[in-house]
Design a protein around this motif. Structure first.
Motif, PDB file in Angstrom:
ATOM      1  N   SER A 421       0.820  -1.218   0.000  1.00 14.61           N
ATOM      2  CA  SER A 421       0.000   0.000   0.000  1.00 14.61           C
ATOM      3  C   SER A 421       0.852   1.265   0.000  1.00 14.61           C
ATOM      4  N   PRO A 422       1.929   1.353   0.826  1.00 16.48           N
ATOM      5  CA  PRO A 422       2.759   2.572   0.787  1.00 16.48           C
ATOM      6  C   PRO A 422       3.389   2.796  -0.586  1.00 16.48           C
ATOM      7  N   GLN A 423       3.856   1.704  -1.218  1.00 13.47           N
ATOM      8  CA  GLN A 423       4.471   1.841  -2.541  1.00 13.47           C
ATOM      9  C   GLN A 423       3.443   2.315  -3.580  1.00 13.47           C
ATOM     10  N   LYS A 424       2.217   1.790  -3.473  1.00 12.91           N
ATOM     11  CA  LYS A 424       1.169   2.204  -4.411  1.00 12.91           C
ATOM     12  C   LYS A 424       0.818   3.677  -4.218  1.00 12.91           C
ATOM     13  N   LYS A 425       0.794   4.099  -2.964  1.00 14.97           N
ATOM     14  CA  LYS A 425       0.484   5.508  -2.689  1.00 14.97           C
ATOM     15  C   LYS A 425       1.587   6.410  -3.239  1.00 14.97           C
ATOM     16  N   LEU A 426       2.853   5.992  -3.044  1.00 13.73           N
ATOM     17  CA  LEU A 426       3.981   6.763  -3.566  1.00 13.73           C
ATOM     18  C   LEU A 426       3.922   6.826  -5.097  1.00 13.73           C
ATOM     19  N   LEU A 427       3.554   5.701  -5.694  1.00  8.96           N
ATOM     20  CA  LEU A 427       3.440   5.652  -7.158  1.00  8.96           C
ATOM     21  C   LEU A 427       2.374   6.637  -7.650  1.00  8.96           C
ATOM     22  N   GLU A 428       1.271   6.710  -6.955  1.00 11.42           N
ATOM     23  CA  GLU A 428       0.198   7.630  -7.342  1.00 11.42           C
ATOM     24  C   GLU A 428       0.669   9.077  -7.248  1.00 11.42           C
ATOM     25  N   GLU A 429       1.444   9.384  -6.217  1.00 14.53           N
ATOM     26  CA  GLU A 429       1.970  10.745  -6.060  1.00 14.53           C
ATOM     27  C   GLU A 429       2.913  11.098  -7.223  1.00 14.53           C
ATOM     28  N   GLN A 430       3.751  10.127  -7.607  1.00 12.60           N
ATOM     29  CA  GLN A 430       4.684  10.371  -8.714  1.00 12.60           C
ATOM     30  C   GLN A 430       3.934  10.602 -10.032  1.00 12.60           C
ATOM     31  N   PHE A 431       2.880   9.842 -10.223  1.00 16.15           N
ATOM     32  CA  PHE A 431       2.121  10.006 -11.463  1.00 16.15           C
ATOM     33  C   PHE A 431       1.310  11.304 -11.484  1.00 16.15           C
ATOM     34  N   LYS A 432       0.990  11.825 -10.323  1.00 18.07           N
ATOM     35  CA  LYS A 432       0.331  13.133 -10.293  1.00 18.07           C
ATOM     36  C   LYS A 432       1.223  14.185 -10.957  1.00 18.07           C
ATOM     37  N   ASP A 433       2.526  14.112 -10.644  1.00 18.29           N
ATOM     38  CA  ASP A 433       3.471  15.052 -11.251  1.00 18.29           C
ATOM     39  C   ASP A 433       3.555  14.832 -12.757  1.00 18.29           C
ATOM     40  N   LEU A 434       3.534  13.536 -13.162  1.00 15.70           N
ATOM     41  CA  LEU A 434       3.600  13.244 -14.598  1.00 15.70           C
ATOM     42  C   LEU A 434       2.356  13.762 -15.335  1.00 15.70           C
ATOM     43  N   TYR A 435       1.185  13.625 -14.692  1.00 15.79           N
ATOM     44  CA  TYR A 435      -0.043  14.137 -15.307  1.00 15.79           C
ATOM     45  C   TYR A 435       0.032  15.661 -15.472  1.00 15.79           C
ATOM     46  N   ALA A 436       0.566  16.315 -14.436  1.00 13.03           N
ATOM     47  CA  ALA A 436       0.672  17.784 -14.499  1.00 13.03           C
ATOM     48  C   ALA A 436       1.629  18.208 -15.621  1.00 13.03           C
ATOM     49  N   LEU A 437       2.753  17.494 -15.755  1.00 12.68           N
ATOM     50  CA  LEU A 437       3.731  17.807 -16.799  1.00 12.68           C
ATOM     51  C   LEU A 437       3.126  17.588 -18.185  1.00 12.68           C
ATOM     52  N   THR A 438       2.356  16.495 -18.326  1.00 12.53           N
ATOM     53  CA  THR A 438       1.738  16.192 -19.622  1.00 12.53           C
ATOM     54  C   THR A 438       0.701  17.250 -20.003  1.00 12.53           C
ATOM     55  N   GLU A 439      -0.047  17.721 -19.023  1.00 10.48           N
ATOM     56  CA  GLU A 439      -1.050  18.765 -19.283  1.00 10.48           C
ATOM     57  C   GLU A 439      -0.388  20.016 -19.863  1.00 10.48           C
ATOM     58  N   LYS A 440       0.829  20.324 -19.386  1.00  8.49           N
ATOM     59  CA  LYS A 440       1.522  21.556 -19.822  1.00  8.49           C
ATOM     60  C   LYS A 440       2.200  21.370 -21.186  1.00  8.49           C
ATOM     61  N   THR A 441       2.513  20.114 -21.520  1.00  9.75           N
ATOM     62  CA  THR A 441       3.264  19.889 -22.765  1.00  9.75           C
ATOM     63  C   THR A 441       2.362  19.397 -23.897  1.00  9.75           C
ATOM     64  N   ASP A 442       1.891  18.174 -23.796  1.00 15.43           N
ATOM     65  CA  ASP A 442       1.071  17.608 -24.885  1.00 15.43           C
ATOM     66  C   ASP A 442       0.023  16.677 -24.270  1.00 15.43           C
ATOM     67  N   LYS A 443      -1.248  17.143 -24.249  1.00 15.84           N
ATOM     68  CA  LYS A 443      -2.325  16.389 -23.597  1.00 15.84           C
ATOM     69  C   LYS A 443      -2.609  15.051 -24.275  1.00 15.84           C
ATOM     70  N   SER A 444      -2.158  14.919 -25.505  1.00 15.57           N
ATOM     71  CA  SER A 444      -2.417  13.662 -26.207  1.00 15.57           C
ATOM     72  C   SER A 444      -1.679  12.489 -25.565  1.00 15.57           C
ATOM     73  N   PHE A 445      -0.699  12.792 -24.704  1.00 11.50           N
ATOM     74  CA  PHE A 445       0.052  11.737 -24.029  1.00 11.50           C
ATOM     75  C   PHE A 445      -0.601  11.280 -22.718  1.00 11.50           C
ATOM     76  N   LEU A 446      -1.736  11.915 -22.322  1.00 19.22           N
ATOM     77  CA  LEU A 446      -2.375  11.553 -21.044  1.00 19.22           C
ATOM     78  C   LEU A 446      -2.775  10.073 -21.012  1.00 19.22           C
ATOM     79  N   GLY A 447      -3.267   9.572 -22.132  1.00 17.95           N
ATOM     80  CA  GLY A 447      -3.652   8.162 -22.193  1.00 17.95           C
ATOM     81  C   GLY A 447      -2.476   7.238 -21.970  1.00 17.95           C
ATOM     82  N   ALA A 448      -1.331   7.599 -22.547  1.00 23.24           N
ATOM     83  CA  ALA A 448      -0.138   6.769 -22.383  1.00 23.24           C
ATOM     84  C   ALA A 448       0.339   6.780 -20.931  1.00 23.24           C
ATOM     85  N   VAL A 449       0.239   7.961 -20.295  1.00 16.32           N
ATOM     86  CA  VAL A 449       0.648   8.066 -18.889  1.00 16.32           C
ATOM     87  C   VAL A 449      -0.267   7.201 -18.016  1.00 16.32           C
TER      88      VAL A 449
END
Length: 534
Positions: A421-449
């Motif tokens: 559970s802690p690892q899954k929670k950490l993973l979710e936090e890391q992907f939040k940053d990736l989602y934010a980065l994708t929103e600023k660059t190219d939203k078409s990559f959201l599905g891949a993320v």
């Protein structure tokens, strides 16, 4: 003896409908009359008292005297039968099929819940009398549902060609079942009592109705139980006006159909328990019990050559009401017509179909009773309790699904913390940053993320599962012991009360069994009872 109570919703063995009913969810309020608590009975007493006539009391009393004519009646039961004549006497009812040698253990729980409730109500409302009733389902024709009982993993079955109402069945052939049972249970004092009970019930009575009456009376006569057989011409005369409304006006069919639609709108998780028919009566005669069906201007008895015009059917009902047998929709109404009843006590499935019936009762101008889910219980022997304690398994743990129980205990006893559970929670936090980065660059990559996040979570789940399996192999002895113990307490991974016969516990506890259950089961608690012997 220790008595613990669990919320029924926590056991995992009750439907959402029953859990919601016990929790008094407001959406279900239109489907019942009054909630099953002490206060609810005040209004029920007043309503039933106004509707139930002295004439009906006289018919009921006389029928009970006739039905008990050849039965050894205890002073308490005899007194209760006499009380039925009094206008301040009311009944609490449970019903059950004529299962061989009582069938599942919950047969006892139903009746004990009923008797205990009458005691509670007498304390709360001392100016009234309360009589416990066991309604024998003598007219059922589902022989395969009642022709056996289980004992220590063995199935004792009465093999017989049967048709028509089971209460009419001759007990011939049950000697073979008795011989097998007697050979199996040994020769202890308690075993001898069980043999005598079976022999006197089934080998010394001609039909299944009389045998079942004897059996239930022997177990509960000291508690004042009154046993009612609805297969009675005088009682059915009282039902005739309601038969006609069902058959010719189809009131029950229309009203129950409307209620089912309401239930489906409230929640898709509320399955339909029973569906009404246009005509909710069988024709009962000469070994047959078949549905009555309307076909144009005729009324036919299914799978026979018997038919009636409307006028002929009316004449038949008036002359021979005993030939008309209510089905699962009509039987509850019959019960409430002939009894000064306040409450019906039943299992989850029974209460589920009763919740379909209120509008039909209102249309027939019959008070709808309070509905009470019977007590459920789990008996844990002293030996089983010692094992649970040694394995540090709690009362609530034992109700977990087997895989969940094993996983939980493996995590607890393992020297490795197998919880990602802690690892899954950490993973979710890391992907939040990736989602934010994708929103600023190219939203078409959201599905891949998103796909990558799902893939990595699945990878963690798979790894967690493999590590757990590895630990289970290392701790195989503990896993085997837990599995065997839970299977012993929950035979066939089902509630004990639905699988075992009372005889299994009577062998161990003897004459203490029934008093123990009376002490433990509290009908208005609306919880699941765990009885632990120490």
């Amino acid at each position: 003896m220790d008595i613990d109570c669990l919320p029924i919703a926590k056991t995992g063995y009750f439907s959402k409908l029953i859990c919601d009913y016990v929790a008094a969810e407001t959406e279900l309020k239109p489907l019942y009359n009054r909630f099953p608590d002490v206060e609810g009975f005040k209004g029920q007493l007043e309503e039933k008292g106004k509707h139930f006539t002295n004439a009906h009391r006289d018919v009921l009393h006389n029928s009970m005297l006739k039905q008990y004519k050849n039965t050894d009646v205890s002073k308490k039961t005899s007194a209760n039968i006499e009380l039925l004549k009094e206008k301040n006497t009311f009944t609490i009812v449970t019903g059950h099929q004529l299962n061989l040698f009582t069938g599942p253990l919950y047969f006892l729980y139903k009746i004990i819940s009923t008797i205990n409730l009458t005691k509670q109500l007498k304390t709360a409302y001392p100016d009234s009398n309360f009589v416990p009733i066991y309604w024998m389902a003598t007219e059922d024709h589902d022989f395969d549902e009642i022709n056996y009982f289980n004992f220590k993993g063995l199935k004792f079955q009465w093999n017989k060609d049967a048709s028509g109402a089971v209460g009419h069945l001759k007990t011939k052939g049950l000697g073979e079942v008795f011989d097998l049972f007697a050979q199996t249970i040994g020769d202890s004092k308690n075993a001898s009592h069980l043999k005598g009970l079976f022999e006197n019930a089934y080998l010394k009575h001609d039909n299944l109705t009389d045998a079942t009456r004897y059996l239930a009376n022997e177990i509960f006569k000291d508690y004042g139980l009154v046993i009612v057989d609805g297969d009675d011409a005088d009682l059915k005369k009282l039902l005739v006006p309601y038969m006609k409304k069902d058959i010719f006006e189809q009131i029950a069919f229309k009203k129950v159909t409307e209620t089912i639609e309401e239930l489906e709108q409230i929640s898709s998780d509320y399955p339909v328990q029973v569906n009404p028919r246009e005509i909710n009566y069988f024709y009962l005669k000469d070994g047959i019990r078949e549905r009555i069906i309307q076909s144009k201007e005729k009324y036919l008895v299914n799978d026979t050559t018997i038919s009636f015009t409307k006028e002929e059917l009316i004449d038949e009902m008036d002359a021979h009401p005993e030939r008309f047998s209510p089905n699962v929709i009509a039987r509850p109404l019959y019960q409430e017509v002939i009894l000064p009843n306040l409450c019906y006590i039943g299992g989850g499935g029974e209460i589920a179909y009763w919740l379909e019936l209120k509008a039909a009762f209102e249309a027939m101008n019959i008070p709808f009773p309070i509905l009470l889910v019977r007590n459920s219980a789990l008996i844990i022997t002293e030996k089983q309790a010692d094992k649970l304690e040694r394995m540090n398994i709690s009362k609530s743990d034992i109700f977990l699904k087997q895989n969940s129980l094993i996983n939980k205990k493996i995590r607890e006893i393992s020297n490795i913390d197998i919880d990602f559970s802690p690892q899954k929670k950490l993973l979710e936090e890391q992907f939040k940053d990736l989602y934010a980065l994708t929103e600023k660059t190219d939203k078409s990559f959201l599905g891949a993320v998103k796909a990558q996040e799902v893939k990595q979570k699945k990878g963690l789940d798979a790894l967690e599962k493999r590590l757990l399996q590895a630990q289970k192999r290392k701790l195989r002895d503990q896993v085997v012991r837990m599995t065997e113990l839970q299977n012993e307490i929950f035979p066939n991974q089902s509630l004990q009360e639905r699988q075992l016969n009372f005889s299994e516990f009577y062998l161990e506890y003897g004459e203490d069994l029934v008093p123990m259950l009376f002490e433990a089961l509290q009908p208005l608690d609306l919880t699941f009872t765990v009885i632990t012997q120490k």
